[in-house]
Write an enzyme that holds these catalytic residues in place. Sequence first.
Site, short mmCIF file in Angstrom:
data_model
loop_
_atom_site.label_atom_id
_atom_site.label_comp_id
_atom_site.label_asym_id
_atom_site.label_seq_id
_atom_site.Cartn_x
_atom_site.Cartn_y
_atom_site.Cartn_z
CE1 TYR A 64 -25.53 24.73 37.62
CE2 TYR A 64 -25.21 26.88 37.18
CZ TYR A 64 -25.19 25.70 37.90
OH TYR A 64 -25.91 26.14 39.24
CB CYS A 65 -28.07 20.98 32.33
SG CYS A 65 -27.16 20.78 30.25
CB THR A 66 -25.83 16.39 33.90
OG1 THR A 66 -26.25 16.60 34.93
CG2 THR A 66 -25.15 15.45 34.54
#
Length: 300
Positions: A184-186
């Site tokens: 996951y990331c922004t």
Amino acid sequence: MAVHKIILYYGFAPVTDPEAVRLWQNTLCESLNLKGRILISKHGINGTLGGTLVDLKRYIKATKQYPGFKKIDFKWSEGTGKDFPRLSVKARQELVAFGVPEDLKVDEAGVIGGGKHLKPKEVNKLAAELGDDLVFFDGRNAYEAKIGKFKNAVVPDVRTTKDFISELDSGKYDHLKNKTIVTYCTGGIRCEILTTVMKQRGFNEVYQIEGGIVRYGEKYGDQGLWEGSLYTFDGRKTVDFSNTTPVIGKCDVCHSATKTFYNCANDFCHNQYLLCDTCVSDSKNLKCTHDNAKQPSNVE
């Protein structure tokens, strides 16, 4: 009074002439009085822009006319009209600086060989089915995870995205190669590349959250598997998904609860310090602690 918004977006698609696209995007944004950051590469486009609701809608309509950009998922959030000091549109080798542009292949459908996208609902379903056998893997810089992350996530020791390659090659995560991993990331763009390089290095079952933390937070707020605040690369610095978001960050000095980052007092340094209201009042806590230290200015 005009309504101000921020859009966060990326699109992977072949760009034959990045400089021509850069000039087009720069002219388009200037004509609409938009500010923010856009990167163009042979792999596509990556941007965060602020402006009025009307002007941003015009920008989206025009940008979607480019072959391969029609599928872009534009993520909206509240803006103030002062979230970005200027407009910056640049052509680069990579949309996110992992340092491996040759490892990334794209077509008009997106990244070739990346991790499967999971919608937020599918993430929760998979977590319920697998329990501790599911590993959340943070695709951001380690300091971002100080104020918010998925519960029990693995947070790699990276200060820039380029560090991911040496981290993965170090062997410290080899025990996860046969685990089910959700990155996951922004907004999702870093995971498009991270899942690709992970799969190339023998991680067998790697997923990414469609739309990143932003879309997951919009769906579940603080009632899901995410905890804390979301770090952003604009004037807001942080975003909460509800009015009751818990503060999980700890002051770098006294370890009291805080979610506020401050820039290093050295203008040439890009370090940021997580400080409480009391400790930030002491100027020594903002003094540079790393020689020539740099932290990334990723755009998602």
